[in-house]
Scaffold this motif. Structure first.
Motif, PDB file in Angstrom:
ATOM      1  N   TRP A  73       0.908  -1.148   0.075  1.00 39.81           N
ATOM      2  CA  TRP A  73       0.041  -0.058   0.147  1.00 39.81           C
ATOM      3  C   TRP A  73       0.860   1.098   0.072  1.00 39.81           C
ATOM      4  CZ3 TRP A  73      -4.417  -0.083  -2.063  1.00 39.81           C
ATOM      5  CH2 TRP A  73      -4.994  -1.422  -1.760  1.00 39.81           C
ATOM      6  N   ALA A  76       1.719   1.687  -3.780  1.00 41.53           N
ATOM      7  CA  ALA A  76       0.405   2.116  -4.301  1.00 41.53           C
ATOM      8  C   ALA A  76       0.118   3.453  -4.006  1.00 41.53           C
ATOM      9  CB  ALA A  76      -0.663   1.196  -3.998  1.00 41.53           C
ATOM     10  N   PHE A  77       0.356   3.920  -2.926  1.00 39.78           N
ATOM     11  CA  PHE A  77       0.029   5.357  -2.417  1.00 39.78           C
ATOM     12  C   PHE A  77       0.899   6.353  -3.231  1.00 39.78           C
ATOM     13  CE2 PHE A  77       0.219   8.987   0.421  1.00 39.78           C
ATOM     14  CZ  PHE A  77      -1.095   9.396   0.173  1.00 39.78           C
ATOM     15  N   ASN A  79       2.599   5.817  -6.134  1.00 36.50           N
ATOM     16  CA  ASN A  79       2.177   5.632  -7.445  1.00 36.50           C
ATOM     17  C   ASN A  79       0.854   6.582  -7.720  1.00 36.50           C
ATOM     18  OD1 ASN A  79       4.317   4.141  -8.475  1.00 36.50           O
ATOM     19  ND2 ASN A  79       2.947   2.290  -8.150  1.00 36.50           N
ATOM     20  N   PHE A  80      -0.034   6.477  -6.558  1.00 41.10           N
ATOM     21  CA  PHE A  80      -1.280   7.488  -6.878  1.00 41.10           C
ATOM     22  C   PHE A  80      -0.832   8.889  -6.891  1.00 41.10           C
ATOM     23  CE2 PHE A  80      -4.606   9.708  -4.566  1.00 41.10           C
ATOM     24  CZ  PHE A  80      -5.717   9.787  -5.560  1.00 41.10           C
ATOM     25  N   LEU A  84      -1.483  11.673  -9.828  1.00 39.98           N
ATOM     26  CA  LEU A  84      -2.376  12.641  -9.368  1.00 39.98           C
ATOM     27  C   LEU A  84      -1.793  14.064  -9.627  1.00 39.98           C
ATOM     28  CD1 LEU A  84      -5.249  13.420  -8.223  1.00 39.98           C
ATOM     29  CD2 LEU A  84      -4.172  13.662  -5.995  1.00 39.98           C
ATOM     30  N   SER A 139       4.933  -3.377 -10.780  1.00 38.14           N
ATOM     31  CA  SER A 139       3.495  -3.414 -10.027  1.00 38.14           C
ATOM     32  C   SER A 139       3.124  -4.959 -10.029  1.00 38.14           C
ATOM     33  CB  SER A 139       2.898  -2.408 -10.467  1.00 38.14           C
ATOM     34  OG  SER A 139       2.297  -2.798 -11.752  1.00 38.14           O
TER      35      SER A 139
END
Length: 158
Positions: A73, A76-77, A79-80, A84, A139
């Protein structure tokens, strides 16, 4: 049964649910470790989001083994956040360029003039697309390792 590494009760599991240590018959103990608590074992194994992001690229070819929730996570965060921020930059650049073009739209005869004005935005799209392509293998490897941590095969990802 208890894990030899952190002292957590693992039952009949093959791996410790907190530290991820493989537990086979030779490593199992019938008594918990008195000096290690579950909270200290969990806090020792938690990693930061940027370290998790770096570990994703460091282990990008490793499809075996396990990855903890914090590693999955955290990556993933990050990457987000990157996607964004890049999307907002592209949006604001495009909005700025469109505001420049809009008053003169009736005088533009050729679409190449508009494309020339939007060229910096298109390069941002290309960079964002290349970043997404670079993320494919790391990923997938991270997700497969996370599935292994939950006790499932990596083929579940398909």
């Amino acid at each position: 049964m208890f894990c030899k590494n952190c002292g957590t009760n693992v039952g009949e599991s093959k791996f410790c649910p907190y530290c991820g240590t493989p537990v086979n018959g030779a490593q199992r103990s019938t008594a918990p470790m008195a000096e290690t608590t579950v909270e200290s074992a969990v806090s020792e194994k938690s990693i930061g989001i940027f370290k998790a992001y770096g570990m994703m690229f460091k282990n990008y070819t490793n499809f075996s083994g396990r990855s903890r929730r914090s590693e999955y996570w955290g990556a993933a965060f990050v990457n987000f956040l990157i996607m964004l921020i890049a999307s907002f930059l592209i949006f604001f650049m495009m909005q700025d360029r469109i505001m420049v073009v809009a008053p003169y739209i009736e005088y533009i005869d050729d679409i190449s003039d508009v494309m020339y004005l939007l060229q910096p935005v298109s390069w941002c799209f290309v960079i964002l697309f290349l970043y997404a392509i670079i993320l494919i293998i790391p990923s997938i490897a991270l997700t497969v390792r996370r599935l292994h941590d939950t006790g499932k095969s990596g083929w579940y990802y398909l």
